[in-house]
Write a protein that holds these residues in place. Structure first.
Motif, PDB file in Angstrom:
ATOM      1  N   PRO A  11      -1.841  17.196  13.037  1.00  0.00           N
ATOM      2  CA  PRO A  11      -0.445  17.474  12.653  1.00  0.00           C
ATOM      3  C   PRO A  11      -0.381  18.841  11.959  1.00  0.00           C
ATOM      4  O   PRO A  11      -1.128  19.087  11.004  1.00  0.00           O
ATOM      5  N   VAL A  12       0.457  19.718  12.427  1.00  0.00           N
ATOM      6  CA  VAL A  12       0.498  21.073  11.871  1.00  0.00           C
ATOM      7  C   VAL A  12       1.925  21.597  11.841  1.00  0.00           C
ATOM      8  O   VAL A  12       2.717  21.352  12.760  1.00  0.00           O
ATOM      9  N   LEU A  49      -6.834  25.919  16.965  1.00  0.00           N
ATOM     10  CA  LEU A  49      -7.764  24.807  16.787  1.00  0.00           C
ATOM     11  C   LEU A  49      -7.037  23.527  16.380  1.00  0.00           C
ATOM     12  O   LEU A  49      -7.406  22.430  16.809  1.00  0.00           O
ATOM     13  N   CYS A  50      -6.010  23.670  15.559  1.00  0.00           N
ATOM     14  CA  CYS A  50      -5.209  22.499  15.171  1.00  0.00           C
ATOM     15  C   CYS A  50      -4.545  21.881  16.396  1.00  0.00           C
ATOM     16  O   CYS A  50      -4.532  20.656  16.564  1.00  0.00           O
ATOM     17  N   LYS A  51      -4.006  22.726  17.259  1.00  0.00           N
ATOM     18  CA  LYS A  51      -3.349  22.225  18.468  1.00  0.00           C
ATOM     19  C   LYS A  51      -4.355  21.606  19.425  1.00  0.00           C
ATOM     20  O   LYS A  51      -4.091  20.553  20.024  1.00  0.00           O
ATOM     21  N   GLY A  88       0.675  31.402   8.474  1.00  0.00           N
ATOM     22  CA  GLY A  88       0.659  32.703   9.142  1.00  0.00           C
ATOM     23  C   GLY A  88      -0.730  33.216   9.430  1.00  0.00           C
ATOM     24  O   GLY A  88      -0.957  34.437   9.401  1.00  0.00           O
ATOM     25  N   SER A  89      -1.654  32.322   9.740  1.00  0.00           N
ATOM     26  CA  SER A  89      -3.041  32.736   9.998  1.00  0.00           C
ATOM     27  C   SER A  89      -3.126  33.717  11.159  1.00  0.00           C
ATOM     28  O   SER A  89      -2.388  33.614  12.145  1.00  0.00           O
ATOM     29  N   LYS A  90      -4.073  34.650  11.043  1.00  0.00           N
ATOM     30  CA  LYS A  90      -4.274  35.651  12.088  1.00  0.00           C
ATOM     31  C   LYS A  90      -5.486  35.315  12.952  1.00  0.00           C
ATOM     32  O   LYS A  90      -5.788  36.050  13.902  1.00  0.00           O
ATOM     33  N   ASP A  91      -6.195  34.238  12.604  1.00  0.00           N
ATOM     34  CA  ASP A  91      -7.351  33.833  13.396  1.00  0.00           C
ATOM     35  C   ASP A  91      -6.969  32.639  14.278  1.00  0.00           C
ATOM     36  O   ASP A  91      -5.816  32.482  14.654  1.00  0.00           O
ATOM     37  N   MET A 104       0.852  -1.202   0.000  1.00  0.00           N
ATOM     38  CA  MET A 104       0.000   0.000   0.000  1.00  0.00           C
ATOM     39  C   MET A 104       0.882   1.244   0.000  1.00  0.00           C
ATOM     40  O   MET A 104       1.839   1.340   0.775  1.00  0.00           O
ATOM     41  N   LEU A 105       0.575   2.189  -0.876  1.00  0.00           N
ATOM     42  CA  LEU A 105       1.369   3.397  -0.970  1.00  0.00           C
ATOM     43  C   LEU A 105       1.149   4.299   0.247  1.00  0.00           C
ATOM     44  O   LEU A 105       0.061   4.349   0.818  1.00  0.00           O
ATOM     45  N   LYS A 106       2.190   5.005   0.596  1.00  0.00           N
ATOM     46  CA  LYS A 106       2.146   5.940   1.714  1.00  0.00           C
ATOM     47  C   LYS A 106       1.795   7.322   1.163  1.00  0.00           C
ATOM     48  O   LYS A 106       2.565   7.926   0.416  1.00  0.00           O
ATOM     49  N   ILE A 107       0.594   7.816   1.510  1.00  0.00           N
ATOM     50  CA  ILE A 107       0.050   9.041   0.912  1.00  0.00           C
ATOM     51  C   ILE A 107      -0.125  10.115   1.978  1.00  0.00           C
ATOM     52  O   ILE A 107      -0.654   9.859   3.063  1.00  0.00           O
ATOM     53  N   LEU A 108       0.303  11.322   1.640  1.00  0.00           N
ATOM     54  CA  LEU A 108       0.149  12.478   2.532  1.00  0.00           C
ATOM     55  C   LEU A 108      -0.770  13.508   1.903  1.00  0.00           C
ATOM     56  O   LEU A 108      -0.600  13.869   0.736  1.00  0.00           O
ATOM     57  N   LEU A 109      -1.729  14.004   2.678  1.00  0.00           N
ATOM     58  CA  LEU A 109      -2.560  15.126   2.241  1.00  0.00           C
ATOM     59  C   LEU A 109      -1.966  16.409   2.820  1.00  0.00           C
ATOM     60  O   LEU A 109      -1.849  16.552   4.047  1.00  0.00           O
ATOM     61  N   ILE A 110      -1.567  17.321   1.940  1.00  0.00           N
ATOM     62  CA  ILE A 110      -1.020  18.614   2.353  1.00  0.00           C
ATOM     63  C   ILE A 110      -2.165  19.618   2.363  1.00  0.00           C
ATOM     64  O   ILE A 110      -2.801  19.858   1.335  1.00  0.00           O
ATOM     65  N   VAL A 111      -2.429  20.214   3.537  1.00  0.00           N
ATOM     66  CA  VAL A 111      -3.588  21.090   3.705  1.00  0.00           C
ATOM     67  C   VAL A 111      -3.121  22.502   4.058  1.00  0.00           C
ATOM     68  O   VAL A 111      -3.011  22.861   5.238  1.00  0.00           O
ATOM     69  N   PRO A 112      -2.804  23.339   3.052  1.00  0.00           N
ATOM     70  CA  PRO A 112      -2.443  24.727   3.351  1.00  0.00           C
ATOM     71  C   PRO A 112      -3.659  25.459   3.926  1.00  0.00           C
ATOM     72  O   PRO A 112      -4.777  25.298   3.424  1.00  0.00           O
ATOM     73  N   ALA A 113      -3.445  26.244   4.963  1.00  0.00           N
ATOM     74  CA  ALA A 113      -4.569  26.911   5.615  1.00  0.00           C
ATOM     75  C   ALA A 113      -4.190  28.329   6.017  1.00  0.00           C
ATOM     76  O   ALA A 113      -3.221  28.532   6.755  1.00  0.00           O
ATOM     77  N   TYR A 114      -4.962  29.273   5.549  1.00  0.00           N
ATOM     78  CA  TYR A 114      -4.788  30.670   5.958  1.00  0.00           C
ATOM     79  C   TYR A 114      -6.142  31.197   6.418  1.00  0.00           C
ATOM     80  O   TYR A 114      -7.076  31.291   5.634  1.00  0.00           O
ATOM     81  N   ASN A 115      -6.250  31.478   7.693  1.00  0.00           N
ATOM     82  CA  ASN A 115      -7.492  31.985   8.294  1.00  0.00           C
ATOM     83  C   ASN A 115      -8.681  31.084   7.967  1.00  0.00           C
ATOM     84  O   ASN A 115      -9.701  31.531   7.441  1.00  0.00           O
ATOM     85  N   GLU A 116      -8.543  29.805   8.305  1.00  0.00           N
ATOM     86  CA  GLU A 116      -9.601  28.821   8.026  1.00  0.00           C
ATOM     87  C   GLU A 116     -10.213  28.276   9.316  1.00  0.00           C
ATOM     88  O   GLU A 116     -10.577  27.108   9.404  1.00  0.00           O
ATOM     89  N   GLU A 117     -10.362  29.129  10.323  1.00  0.00           N
ATOM     90  CA  GLU A 117     -10.898  28.666  11.604  1.00  0.00           C
ATOM     91  C   GLU A 117     -12.311  28.099  11.484  1.00  0.00           C
ATOM     92  O   GLU A 117     -12.709  27.237  12.283  1.00  0.00           O
ATOM     93  N   GLU A 118     -13.070  28.540  10.499  1.00  0.00           N
ATOM     94  CA  GLU A 118     -14.445  28.067  10.351  1.00  0.00           C
ATOM     95  C   GLU A 118     -14.534  26.716   9.639  1.00  0.00           C
ATOM     96  O   GLU A 118     -15.599  26.092   9.642  1.00  0.00           O
ATOM     97  N   ASN A 119     -13.432  26.269   9.033  1.00  0.00           N
ATOM     98  CA  ASN A 119     -13.464  25.038   8.248  1.00  0.00           C
ATOM     99  C   ASN A 119     -12.496  23.957   8.702  1.00  0.00           C
ATOM    100  O   ASN A 119     -12.729  22.775   8.477  1.00  0.00           O
ATOM    101  N   ILE A 120     -11.390  24.344   9.315  1.00  0.00           N
ATOM    102  CA  ILE A 120     -10.274  23.419   9.483  1.00  0.00           C
ATOM    103  C   ILE A 120     -10.616  22.201  10.335  1.00  0.00           C
ATOM    104  O   ILE A 120     -10.179  21.076  10.036  1.00  0.00           O
ATOM    105  N   VAL A 121     -11.412  22.379  11.377  1.00  0.00           N
ATOM    106  CA  VAL A 121     -11.748  21.246  12.249  1.00  0.00           C
ATOM    107  C   VAL A 121     -12.618  20.247  11.491  1.00  0.00           C
ATOM    108  O   VAL A 121     -12.360  19.027  11.532  1.00  0.00           O
ATOM    109  N   ARG A 122     -13.622  20.735  10.795  1.00  0.00           N
ATOM    110  CA  ARG A 122     -14.509  19.846  10.036  1.00  0.00           C
ATOM    111  C   ARG A 122     -13.736  19.076   8.972  1.00  0.00           C
ATOM    112  O   ARG A 122     -13.915  17.861   8.809  1.00  0.00           O
ATOM    113  N   VAL A 123     -12.855  19.754   8.237  1.00  0.00           N
ATOM    114  CA  VAL A 123     -12.100  19.122   7.158  1.00  0.00           C
ATOM    115  C   VAL A 123     -11.148  18.065   7.703  1.00  0.00           C
ATOM    116  O   VAL A 123     -11.092  16.932   7.210  1.00  0.00           O
TER     117      VAL A 123
END
Length: 228
Positions: free
Chosen positions: A54-55, A47-49, A39-42, A1-20
């Protein structure tokens, strides 16, 4: 099975990041993911922490290219077989990643999650830029990409290395066209995408026009001066 990483760039995504990220972690545990907090300002980083996602947190906003390259460096360092560019706003759906991985297994270097493999591209104001960019790529490379502005793409191990080590490799249509010129094998698979539920896209109308013009100039002129 291949080892796959999803890279999720996020800038001020406090309203979406937890759900995603919860959706990935709870329903698609076969994939690893990492949030690149650009460099998010929100409260994106907080929320990631709190949720132990992983962030990697950048001290300043580098933009999509810088955030994505950070993720590719992480993927290369940790020896992933494939890296997926995956939006933090909820528009990309992880259920299509298997199809993209299976296409990559056929020897493709880059696989684009395309909205228009089996479905006709609407001729709307929103899609004029996509039509123009697709036509320019075909004119300059001889290769047809139906959905060049799709931000959902998977890159194989060799391509991860290039993005990790070289500058000016933004995850944009002009770089995909450059890869085609270099002989990379690019393919598309049909996906569906959701509309953004919360938050605001950084691409308003004026920025969308400037983006399209920048891509056109890059495709027609700048790409001819990049090393093959």
């Amino acid at each position: 099975m291949l080892k796959i990483l999803l890279i999720v760039p996020a800038y001020n995504e406090e309203e979406n990041i937890v759900r995603v990220c919860r959706n990935i972690r709870e329903n698609y545990p076969q994939y690893d993911f990492v949030v690149i907090n650009d460099g998010s300002k929100d409260r994106t980083l907080e929320l990631c922490k709190e949720n132990r996602f992983p962030v990697i947190s950048l001290p300043v906003n580098l933009g999509l290219a810088g955030a994505f390259q950070t993720g590719m460096k992480y993927a290369y360092k940790n020896d992933y077989d494939g890296a997926v560019q995956f939006d933090a706003d909820g528009q990309h759906l992880p259920e299509y990643i298997d199809d993209m991985v299976n296409e990559m297994k056929k020897g493709k270097d880059i696989v684009i999650g395309s909205r228009f493999v089996n479905e006709k591209k609407p001729f709307s104001l929103r899609m004029i830029g996509s039509h123009l960019i697709a036509s320019t790529i075909r004119l300059t490379t001889g290769f047809k990409i139906k959905d060049p502005t799709s931000g959902m793409r998977i890159f194989n191990r060799e391509t991860i290395k290039e993005f990790a080590e070289k500058l000016n490799y933004g995850p944009e249509p002009d770089t995909i066209a450059y890869m085609v010129k270099k002989g990379k094998k690019v393919s598309e698979v049909q996906v569906k995408m959701e509309e953004r539920i919360a938050g605001q896209s950084y691409l308003n109308f004026s920025k969308s026009v400037l983006y399209m013009l920048r891509m056109m100039v890059s495709l027609i002129f700048i790409q001819n001066f990049r090393e093959k």
